[in-house]
Design a protein around this motif. Structure first.
Motif, PDB file in Angstrom:
ATOM      1  N   GLY A  32       0.790  -0.886  -0.085  1.00 16.80           N
ATOM      2  CA  GLY A  32      -0.376  -0.501   0.192  1.00 16.80           C
ATOM      3  C   GLY A  32       0.684   1.359  -0.048  1.00 16.80           C
ATOM      4  O   GLY A  32       2.094   1.184   0.851  1.00 16.80           O
ATOM      5  N   LEU A  33      -0.087   2.297  -0.247  1.00 15.03           N
ATOM      6  CA  LEU A  33       0.812   3.871  -0.276  1.00 15.03           C
ATOM      7  C   LEU A  33       1.120   4.270   0.906  1.00 15.03           C
ATOM      8  O   LEU A  33       2.426   4.726   0.577  1.00 15.03           O
ATOM      9  CB  LEU A  33       0.091   4.590  -1.528  1.00 15.03           C
ATOM     10  CG  LEU A  33       0.689   5.338  -1.395  1.00 15.03           C
ATOM     11  CD1 LEU A  33       1.513   6.205  -2.612  1.00 15.03           C
ATOM     12  CD2 LEU A  33      -0.479   6.691  -1.987  1.00 15.03           C
ATOM     13  N   THR A  34       0.218   3.685   1.458  1.00  8.90           N
ATOM     14  CA  THR A  34       1.084   4.044   3.593  1.00  8.90           C
ATOM     15  C   THR A  34       1.914   3.580   3.719  1.00  8.90           C
ATOM     16  O   THR A  34       2.967   4.170   4.557  1.00  8.90           O
ATOM     17  CB  THR A  34       0.098   3.995   4.579  1.00  8.90           C
ATOM     18  OG1 THR A  34      -1.721   4.858   3.950  1.00  8.90           O
ATOM     19  CG2 THR A  34       0.024   4.225   5.867  1.00  8.90           C
ATOM     20  N   GLN A  35       2.141   2.943   3.505  1.00  4.97           N
ATOM     21  CA  GLN A  35       3.301   1.263   4.348  1.00  4.97           C
ATOM     22  C   GLN A  35       4.642   2.026   3.501  1.00  4.97           C
ATOM     23  O   GLN A  35       5.852   1.961   3.780  1.00  4.97           O
ATOM     24  CB  GLN A  35       3.669   0.029   3.763  1.00  4.97           C
ATOM     25  CG  GLN A  35       2.213  -0.827   5.119  1.00  4.97           C
ATOM     26  CD  GLN A  35       0.899   0.229   4.463  1.00  4.97           C
ATOM     27  OE1 GLN A  35      -0.044  -0.134   3.714  1.00  4.97           O
ATOM     28  NE2 GLN A  35      -0.024   0.524   6.015  1.00  4.97           N
ATOM     29  N   VAL A  36       4.124   2.178   1.586  1.00  8.91           N
ATOM     30  CA  VAL A  36       5.517   2.966   1.043  1.00  8.91           C
ATOM     31  C   VAL A  36       6.224   3.976   1.836  1.00  8.91           C
ATOM     32  O   VAL A  36       7.371   3.887   1.737  1.00  8.91           O
ATOM     33  CB  VAL A  36       5.049   2.593  -0.453  1.00  8.91           C
ATOM     34  CG1 VAL A  36       6.487   3.119  -1.194  1.00  8.91           C
ATOM     35  CG2 VAL A  36       5.107   0.980  -0.992  1.00  8.91           C
TER      36      VAL A  36
END
Length: 223
Positions: A32-36
């Protein structure tokens, strides 16, 4: 409340909780974008160790903090709007009943829905306010991290890790507050009927899921 209202509201709650679980738990594998972006926060603080002057890092953190402050202020305005709307219930109900939607809410239904919408923005305010404070703590940790001459020491690495973790936690609370804003838009559909709530909630989930896991912005930052 009718049975259809109860089903629509249950769908709204399940959709919100399910999406939060998907982002916070399933997304931990880095898809996910948040984790990246959390990984980039770690890299940011590691790169910070090579700079004796932390003005740039402080300015970046301040920018994040200012964005949080904007949403916190907006949440308070939305709460005030909700309370004002409660005082104009009769007029609002008349307008909705005059619309060609085949849906005629009672005064009690309208007040319950407005109260629920107001509570969503109260929740968002608490998330944004706490994120603002955590970004403030992150600025202190940035200032407490040893300078470039000591960047190779274990102490410096530990402090950079703490700053990155604090920044990531602050971003997590900010994301939850922003998620509340998105679902508040879906919740607005309930004012026009339970079927509209089901559709609007599904639309919100589709949009934010695509942005989190299938967007061009994710492709741009993925390792």
């Amino acid at each position: 409340m009718t049975l259809l209202d109860a089903i629509a509201f249950a769908w709204f709650v399940i959709a919100w909780a399910g999406y939060a679980w998907l982002v916070d738990v399933v997304g931990r594998n880095g898809q996910g974008l948040t984790q990246v972006m959390a990984a980039y926060r770690q890299r940011w603080m590691t790169e910070m160790l090579t700079r004796a002057n932390r003005i740039v890092d402080g300015q970046i953190n301040m920018t994040l903090q200012q964005g949080t402050a904007f949403f916190a202020s907006t949440s308070l305005l939305a709460v005030g709007g909700g309370l004002t709307l409660l005082g104009a219930t009769d007029r609002a109900v008349e307008i909705v009943q005059a619309l060609p939607l085949g849906y005629h809410p009672s005064r009690e239904q309208w007040e319950v829905k407005v109260a629920g919408l107001t509570l969503i923005f109260v929740y968002a305010f608490f998330k944004f306010a706490w994120a603002y404070r955590l970004f403030n703590y992150c600025a202190i940790l940035i200032g407490a991290t040893p300078d470039g001459d000591r960047s190779g020491t274990q102490e410096a690495l530990v402090m950079a890790q703490r700053a990155a973790t604090m920044n990531t936690i602050a971003a997590s609370h900010f994301n939850r507050g922003q998620r509340a804003f998105f679902f508040a838009l879906g919740y607005l559909g309930w004012f026009f009927g339970p079927v509209v709530l089901i559709v609007s909630t599904a639309a919100v989930v589709f949009v934010i899921y695509r942005r989190q896991f299938l967007s061009n912005s994710l492709d741009a930052v993925r390792f």
